[in-house]
Design a protein around this motif. Structure first.
Motif, short mmCIF file in Angstrom:
data_model
loop_
_atom_site.label_atom_id
_atom_site.label_comp_id
_atom_site.label_asym_id
_atom_site.label_seq_id
_atom_site.Cartn_x
_atom_site.Cartn_y
_atom_site.Cartn_z
N PHE A 1 0.84 -1.20 0.00
CA PHE A 1 0.00 0.00 0.00
C PHE A 1 0.88 1.25 0.00
O PHE A 1 0.65 2.18 -0.78
CB PHE A 1 -0.94 -0.01 1.21
CG PHE A 1 -1.70 1.26 1.41
CD1 PHE A 1 -2.67 1.66 0.50
CD2 PHE A 1 -1.45 2.07 2.51
CE1 PHE A 1 -3.39 2.84 0.69
CE2 PHE A 1 -2.16 3.25 2.70
CZ PHE A 1 -3.12 3.63 1.78
N GLY A 2 1.89 1.28 0.85
CA GLY A 2 2.79 2.43 0.91
C GLY A 2 3.49 2.70 -0.41
O GLY A 2 3.63 3.85 -0.84
N LEU A 3 3.93 1.64 -1.09
CA LEU A 3 4.58 1.81 -2.39
C LEU A 3 3.60 2.31 -3.45
O LEU A 3 3.97 3.09 -4.32
CB LEU A 3 5.25 0.51 -2.84
CG LEU A 3 6.52 0.15 -2.06
CD1 LEU A 3 6.96 -1.27 -2.39
CD2 LEU A 3 7.63 1.15 -2.34
N ALA A 4 2.35 1.86 -3.37
CA ALA A 4 1.34 2.35 -4.32
C ALA A 4 1.06 3.83 -4.08
O ALA A 4 0.86 4.59 -5.03
CB ALA A 4 0.06 1.54 -4.20
N VAL A 5 1.09 4.27 -2.83
CA VAL A 5 0.85 5.68 -2.51
C VAL A 5 2.03 6.54 -2.92
O VAL A 5 1.87 7.55 -3.61
CB VAL A 5 0.54 5.87 -1.01
CG1 VAL A 5 0.53 7.34 -0.62
CG2 VAL A 5 -0.79 5.21 -0.63
N THR A 6 3.24 6.14 -2.53
CA THR A 6 4.42 6.98 -2.79
C THR A 6 4.93 6.85 -4.21
O THR A 6 5.60 7.75 -4.72
CB THR A 6 5.59 6.61 -1.86
OG1 THR A 6 5.99 5.27 -2.12
CG2 THR A 6 5.24 6.80 -0.41
N GLY A 7 4.63 5.71 -4.84
CA GLY A 7 5.24 5.41 -6.12
C GLY A 7 6.58 4.75 -5.90
O GLY A 7 7.11 4.74 -4.78
N PRO A 8 7.16 4.17 -6.94
CA PRO A 8 8.38 3.40 -6.79
C PRO A 8 9.67 4.22 -6.76
O PRO A 8 10.74 3.69 -6.54
CB PRO A 8 8.36 2.48 -8.02
CG PRO A 8 7.67 3.32 -9.05
CD PRO A 8 6.61 4.08 -8.30
N GLY A 9 9.57 5.51 -7.01
CA GLY A 9 10.77 6.36 -7.04
C GLY A 9 11.32 6.50 -8.45
O GLY A 9 10.86 5.86 -9.39
N ARG A 10 12.34 7.35 -8.56
CA ARG A 10 12.93 7.64 -9.88
C ARG A 10 13.70 6.47 -10.46
O ARG A 10 13.87 6.37 -11.67
CB ARG A 10 13.85 8.85 -9.79
CG ARG A 10 13.13 10.16 -9.56
CD ARG A 10 14.09 11.32 -9.52
NE ARG A 10 15.02 11.10 -8.39
CZ ARG A 10 16.10 11.81 -8.16
NH1 ARG A 10 16.44 12.79 -8.97
NH2 ARG A 10 16.87 11.55 -7.12
N TRP A 11 14.17 5.55 -9.59
CA TRP A 11 14.96 4.43 -10.06
C TRP A 11 14.04 3.22 -10.26
O TRP A 11 14.13 2.21 -9.56
CB TRP A 11 16.07 4.11 -9.08
CG TRP A 11 17.00 5.28 -8.86
CD1 TRP A 11 17.18 6.36 -9.68
CD2 TRP A 11 17.83 5.49 -7.74
NE1 TRP A 11 18.08 7.22 -9.13
CE2 TRP A 11 18.51 6.71 -7.93
CE3 TRP A 11 18.10 4.79 -6.57
CZ2 TRP A 11 19.42 7.22 -7.02
CZ3 TRP A 11 19.00 5.29 -5.66
CH2 TRP A 11 19.65 6.50 -5.90
N SER A 12 13.14 3.36 -11.21
CA SER A 12 12.14 2.32 -11.46
C SER A 12 11.76 2.32 -12.94
O SER A 12 12.02 3.30 -13.65
CB SER A 12 10.89 2.60 -10.63
OG SER A 12 10.25 3.79 -11.09
N LEU A 13 11.14 1.25 -13.37
CA LEU A 13 10.66 1.20 -14.75
C LEU A 13 9.48 2.14 -14.96
O LEU A 13 9.34 2.71 -16.05
CB LEU A 13 10.30 -0.23 -15.14
CG LEU A 13 11.49 -1.18 -15.29
CD1 LEU A 13 11.02 -2.59 -15.64
CD2 LEU A 13 12.47 -0.68 -16.34
N ASP A 14 8.64 2.32 -13.94
CA ASP A 14 7.56 3.30 -14.07
C ASP A 14 8.12 4.68 -14.41
O ASP A 14 7.63 5.35 -15.32
CB ASP A 14 6.74 3.40 -12.77
CG ASP A 14 5.74 2.26 -12.60
OD1 ASP A 14 5.56 1.46 -13.53
OD2 ASP A 14 5.13 2.20 -11.51
N ALA A 15 9.16 5.09 -13.69
CA ALA A 15 9.77 6.41 -13.95
C ALA A 15 10.40 6.44 -15.34
O ALA A 15 10.26 7.43 -16.07
CB ALA A 15 10.80 6.73 -12.87
N ALA A 16 11.09 5.38 -15.72
CA ALA A 16 11.73 5.33 -17.03
C ALA A 16 10.71 5.42 -18.17
O ALA A 16 10.99 5.99 -19.22
CB ALA A 16 12.56 4.06 -17.17
#
Length: 172
Positions: A121-136
């Motif tokens: 839940f916390g990761l879904a709220v904060t997002g995975p951060g800049r070092w992630s495939l979502d960010a890329a």
């Protein structure tokens, strides 16, 4: 300021990878018997003993969700969907453990299930951060509404899977 952001990204990466890889490893145990797991037939038998029909559908669903959810968290790919998968599997596990074992993990209770749900839940709220495939990929999948969505979908589907466990697989 940049150092603070890098520290947050490093912390999110560490959390995602450690939790996600171990979670995925549980799926590999269930489906393939890796890491001293029961493999597909052993896992199906365990699910059968819990009232999940012949256990094969439950074993396939749990193992696949653990692998996809765990690797998704670790990579930071479609993080809210990965989080919903983790939450869903842990919801079923909490129902299994809540029957007689209570809260504390020392008695094999559901304490650890809820810790993992909270991390997802916390990761879904904060997002995975800049070092992630979502960010890329430029995906901005985060926020309280996104996290609540992952929580509601995961707990809802996990609870639905638990309450329908005796009806679906007997005819599969």
């Amino acid at each position: 300021m940049e150092a603070d952001a890098a520290a947050v990204d490093a912390g999110l990466l560490l959390l995602r990878v450690l939790v996600g890889v171990v979670f995925a490893a549980h799926g590999f145990q269930k489906l393939f018997g890796w890491f001293r797991g029961g493999g597909f037939e052993g896992t199906a038998g365990w699910f059968r003993s819990l009232g999940f029909g012949d256990g094969r559908v439950a074993a396939a669903m749990a193992g696949t969700t653990e692998i996809c959810g765990g690797l998704g968290l670790a990579a930071g790919l479609l993080t809210p969907f990965a989080a919903a998968g983790v939450i869903g599997v842990m919801t079923v596990a909490a129902h299994v453990n809540a029957r007689e074992k209570g809260f504390w993990s020392v008695r094999n209770g559901w304490e650890l299930n809820y810790y993992l749900m909270a991390v997802a839940f916390g990761l879904a709220v904060t997002g995975p951060g800049r070092w992630s495939l979502d960010a890329a990929l430029g995906l901005q999948l985060r926020g309280l509404a996104v996290g609540l969505g992952a929580l509601l979908v995961g707990t809802g589907l996990g609870t639905l899977r638990w309450v329908t466990r005796r009806r679906d697989e007997a005819t599969a």
